[in-house]
Scaffold this active site. Structure first.
Site, PDB file in Angstrom:
ATOM      1  N   CYS A  17      73.363  56.669  49.773  1.00 12.96           N
ATOM      2  CA  CYS A  17      73.005  57.246  50.611  1.00 12.96           C
ATOM      3  C   CYS A  17      73.951  56.920  51.812  1.00 12.96           C
ATOM      4  O   CYS A  17      73.521  57.269  52.943  1.00 12.96           O
ATOM      5  CB  CYS A  17      71.563  57.732  50.752  1.00 12.96           C
ATOM      6  SG  CYS A  17      70.350  56.009  51.345  1.00 12.96           S
TER       7      CYS A  17
ATOM      8  N   ASP B  47      73.963  28.738  45.362  1.00  9.65           N
ATOM      9  CA  ASP B  47      74.397  30.704  45.550  1.00  9.65           C
ATOM     10  C   ASP B  47      73.363  30.795  44.113  1.00  9.65           C
ATOM     11  O   ASP B  47      73.380  30.446  43.010  1.00  9.65           O
ATOM     12  CB  ASP B  47      75.952  30.872  45.283  1.00  9.65           C
ATOM     13  CG  ASP B  47      75.870  31.774  45.964  1.00  9.65           C
ATOM     14  OD1 ASP B  47      74.937  33.271  46.277  1.00  9.65           O
ATOM     15  OD2 ASP B  47      77.140  32.847  45.015  1.00  9.65           O
ATOM     16  N   GLU B  48      72.547  32.010  44.280  1.00  6.32           N
ATOM     17  CA  GLU B  48      71.979  32.839  42.955  1.00  6.32           C
ATOM     18  C   GLU B  48      71.099  32.501  42.899  1.00  6.32           C
ATOM     19  O   GLU B  48      70.844  32.118  41.782  1.00  6.32           O
ATOM     20  CB  GLU B  48      73.320  32.976  41.855  1.00  6.32           C
ATOM     21  CG  GLU B  48      74.450  34.342  42.057  1.00  6.32           C
ATOM     22  CD  GLU B  48      73.771  35.600  42.173  1.00  6.32           C
ATOM     23  OE1 GLU B  48      72.822  35.703  41.603  1.00  6.32           O
ATOM     24  OE2 GLU B  48      75.146  35.942  42.434  1.00  6.32           O
ATOM     25  N   ALA B  49      69.790  31.453  44.095  1.00 10.18           N
ATOM     26  CA  ALA B  49      69.323  31.294  43.095  1.00 10.18           C
ATOM     27  C   ALA B  49      68.151  31.111  42.524  1.00 10.18           C
ATOM     28  O   ALA B  49      67.242  30.674  41.456  1.00 10.18           O
ATOM     29  CB  ALA B  49      68.273  30.056  44.714  1.00 10.18           C
ATOM     30  N   GLN B  50      67.932  32.945  42.737  1.00 15.05           N
ATOM     31  CA  GLN B  50      66.876  32.949  41.727  1.00 15.05           C
ATOM     32  C   GLN B  50      66.562  32.641  40.056  1.00 15.05           C
ATOM     33  O   GLN B  50      66.081  32.879  39.463  1.00 15.05           O
ATOM     34  CB  GLN B  50      67.018  35.126  41.470  1.00 15.05           C
ATOM     35  CG  GLN B  50      67.695  35.229  41.318  1.00 15.05           C
ATOM     36  CD  GLN B  50      69.021  35.535  41.970  1.00 15.05           C
ATOM     37  OE1 GLN B  50      69.414  34.741  42.836  1.00 15.05           O
ATOM     38  NE2 GLN B  50      70.522  36.234  41.384  1.00 15.05           N
TER      39      GLN B  50
ATOM     40  N   CYS C  49      74.073  51.161  50.111  1.00 17.19           N
ATOM     41  CA  CYS C  49      72.853  51.935  49.257  1.00 17.19           C
ATOM     42  C   CYS C  49      74.050  52.874  48.718  1.00 17.19           C
ATOM     43  O   CYS C  49      74.975  53.153  49.621  1.00 17.19           O
ATOM     44  CB  CYS C  49      71.963  52.778  49.373  1.00 17.19           C
ATOM     45  SG  CYS C  49      71.857  53.653  47.981  1.00 17.19           S
TER      46      CYS C  49
END
Length: 110
Positions: free
Chosen positions: A75, A15-18, A72
């Site tokens: 909106c 997870d959170e590989a970035q 979002c």
């Protein structure tokens, strides 16, 4: 090294590989070569809408990519990217808060 901690698992998830460094590429390739299913999640773009970390490479070597969106907060529409919030900074009220979640499944690279 995550490979040394495996005990006959058939699936490994990241997870959170970035936020991982370049070593995730070799680890993912080794796991896939060993027949282990790899599931990776992370953001593909940063708040500037630029590629985030090693995610573009992981996308390119994946067998299956499922791109999910958040909702979002402004909106209610699908959210495609994230927004950086800096404490104390004035924010433009019309800016849409967007988040993207990317799931990558690598079952075999070759």
């Amino acid at each position: 090294n995550v490979i040394t901690y495996l005990n006959n698992e058939n699936t490994v998830c990241f997870d959170e590989a970035q936020f991982f460094n370049e070593s995730i590429i070799k680890v993912v390739q080794q796991l896939a070569d060993d027949g282990i299913r790899v599931i990776i999640s992370g953001l593909d773009m940063d708040y500037k809408r630029e590629p985030f970390g090693y995610m573009p490479y992981l996308l390119s070597i994946s067998d299956t990519v499922t791109k999910l969106t958040a909702v979002c907060n402004s909106c209610g529409e699908d959210a495609m990217y994230s927004k950086r919030i800096v404490p104390g900074a004035s924010l433009i009220s019309t800016t849409i808060v967007l988040i993207v979640v990317l799931s990558i499944i690598v079952s075999s690279l070759f």
